[in-house]
Scaffold this active site. Structure first.
Site, short mmCIF file in Angstrom:
data_model
loop_
_atom_site.label_atom_id
_atom_site.label_comp_id
_atom_site.label_asym_id
_atom_site.label_seq_id
_atom_site.Cartn_x
_atom_site.Cartn_y
_atom_site.Cartn_z
N ALA A 104 -4.57 0.48 -13.52
CA ALA A 104 -4.28 1.90 -13.72
C ALA A 104 -4.86 2.78 -12.61
O ALA A 104 -4.86 3.99 -12.72
CB ALA A 104 -4.83 2.34 -15.08
N LEU A 106 -8.00 3.04 -11.74
CA LEU A 106 -9.34 3.57 -12.00
C LEU A 106 -10.45 2.58 -11.61
O LEU A 106 -11.61 2.78 -11.99
CB LEU A 106 -9.48 3.98 -13.47
CG LEU A 106 -8.59 5.13 -13.93
CD1 LEU A 106 -8.95 5.57 -15.34
CD2 LEU A 106 -8.68 6.33 -12.98
N SER A 108 -10.88 -0.74 -12.35
CA SER A 108 -11.45 -1.64 -13.36
C SER A 108 -11.86 -2.98 -12.76
O SER A 108 -12.86 -3.57 -13.16
CB SER A 108 -10.49 -1.84 -14.54
OG SER A 108 -9.44 -2.67 -14.16
N ASP A 152 -12.81 0.90 -3.14
CA ASP A 152 -13.08 0.84 -4.59
C ASP A 152 -14.46 0.22 -4.86
O ASP A 152 -15.28 0.79 -5.59
CB ASP A 152 -12.02 0.01 -5.32
CG ASP A 152 -10.68 0.73 -5.41
OD1 ASP A 152 -10.50 1.75 -4.72
OD2 ASP A 152 -9.81 0.26 -6.17
C1 MEV Z 1 -6.80 1.72 -4.34
O1 MEV Z 1 -7.76 2.38 -5.13
C2 MEV Z 1 -6.62 2.42 -3.04
C3 MEV Z 1 -5.63 1.80 -2.07
O2 MEV Z 1 -5.71 2.57 -0.87
C4 MEV Z 1 -5.90 0.35 -1.78
C5 MEV Z 1 -7.18 0.16 -0.98
O3 MEV Z 1 -7.71 1.09 -0.36
O4 MEV Z 1 -7.65 -0.99 -0.96
C6 MEV Z 1 -4.19 1.91 -2.58
#
Ligand code: MEV
Length: 317
Positions: A104, A106, A108, A152
């Site tokens: 989603a 966020l 996880s 992340d």
């Molecule tokens: C995911 O939270 C963010 C993206 O840019 C993927 C990444 O940075 O690894 C879509």
């Protein structure tokens, strides 16, 4: 051995997702209203002589040895053991509970990795630095997401808002005044690795278009950083909405994300955009704190499955 519990927050990307995979900057915010808790109890007298993993959110209850070798939970455990030169795990019960929705946007997966790494290393008597936790969590993110930027695991490990540029030192940033975000879940599960892979296909098919889009997003992130630090949320909001339009051109929005963004803006949000991989998942709206509840209700009326309100405190608060 005592029982140990460690928690890790979730996250939203304030701006710069996808372009961050291509060496452009991005800003990420930890979200404490959702989190993952990993509790580990040593079970030296267990009749099974095997570590058991219980993770109700992903309907998992099995012995560690039953997980495939590349299962992210098994990899997380092995990475911790390798780092401390232990060749086997004492028999334990490992429980993982998360209030973060999976797939989603966020965070996880990174939240789960960080919670496991912290709990297991602590149980085994090692206190890993944040840098060490982050490096291990990044390895697990690669299993989940293919070619992640690392944003992340970094925001979730350090649990502070950060300005991030892949391969460069990151910077913690604090808003000039308290900032409020409404986070709304489309209810559509979306795989970050699929979204990242599709953006890669688009990029390979038309590099000049995508390089232009990534550069435009990079410029927006630099402007967003300035307005975030100054507390100029009118300008920050406009920048976030422009970021959404560019993400749409990249191909990672969808009807419900677009209509939730429109709904947030028409109900008085300062700016709104999808957040994370897109193609479903969550969107965010930057709001004045006194309008947060009413904008959250409007988003539910416009089709959001649920909403969260999160605050980023200003300096000294
Ligand atoms: C995911 O939270 C963010 C993206 O840019 C993927 C990444 O940075 O690894 C879509």
């Amino acid at each position: 051995m005592p029982a140990i519990s460690c928690s890790a927050p979730g996250k939203v990307i304030l701006c710069g997702e996808h372009a961050v995979v291509y060496q452009k900057p991005a800003i990420a915010v930890p979200v404490f209203e959702g989190s993952t808790k990993c509790s580990i109890v040593a079970k030296p007298n267990s009749p099974h002589d095997e570590t058991i993993i219980i993770a109700p959110n992903i309907a998992l209850k099995c012995f560690l040895s039953c997980l495939v070798e590349k299962h992210p939970i098994r990899v997380a455990i092995n990475l911790v053991l390798e780092k401390i030169n232990l060749d086997h795990l004492p028999v334990c019960e490992i429980r993982i509970n998360s209030s973060l929705p999976t797939a989603a946007g966020l965070g996880s997966s990174a939240s789960t990795s960080v919670a496991i790494i912290r709990a297991l290393s602590t149980l085994l008597g090692y206190s890993f630095s944040d840098d060490e936790v982050n490096q291990l969590a990044f390895e697990i993110e690669k299993i989940h997401h293919g070619t992640p930027s690392g944003i992340d695991n970094t925001v979730i490990t350090y649990a502070k808002t950060l300005f991030f540029n892949k391969g460069q030192p990151f910077e913690f940033i604090v808003p000039g005044k308290p900032l409020t975000l409404v986070i709304a879940d489309t209810g559509i599960k979306s795989s970050t690795s699929k979204a990242v892979a599709e953006v890669r296909q688009g990029y390979l098919a038309d590099q000049s278009k995508y390089i232009t889009l990534f550069n435009q997003i990079g410029d927006l992130v630099l402007s967003a950083k300035e307005s975030f630090i100054k507390g100029d949320f009118q300008l920050l909001g406009k920048t976030l909405t422009e970021n959404h339009l560019l993400l749409r051109e990249i191909g990672v929005s969808c009807d419900i994300l677009d209509s939730l963004v429109d709904s947030a803006l028409s109900h008085g949000a300062l700016g709104a955009k999808l957040s994370g991989g897109g193609q479903g998942g969550n969107m965010i709206a930057l709001v004045d704190s006194d309008r947060a509840e009413s904008i959250a209700s409007a988003l539910i009326s416009s089709g959001a499955l649920k909403t969260l309100i999160t605050h980023v405190p200003a300096k000294g608060i």
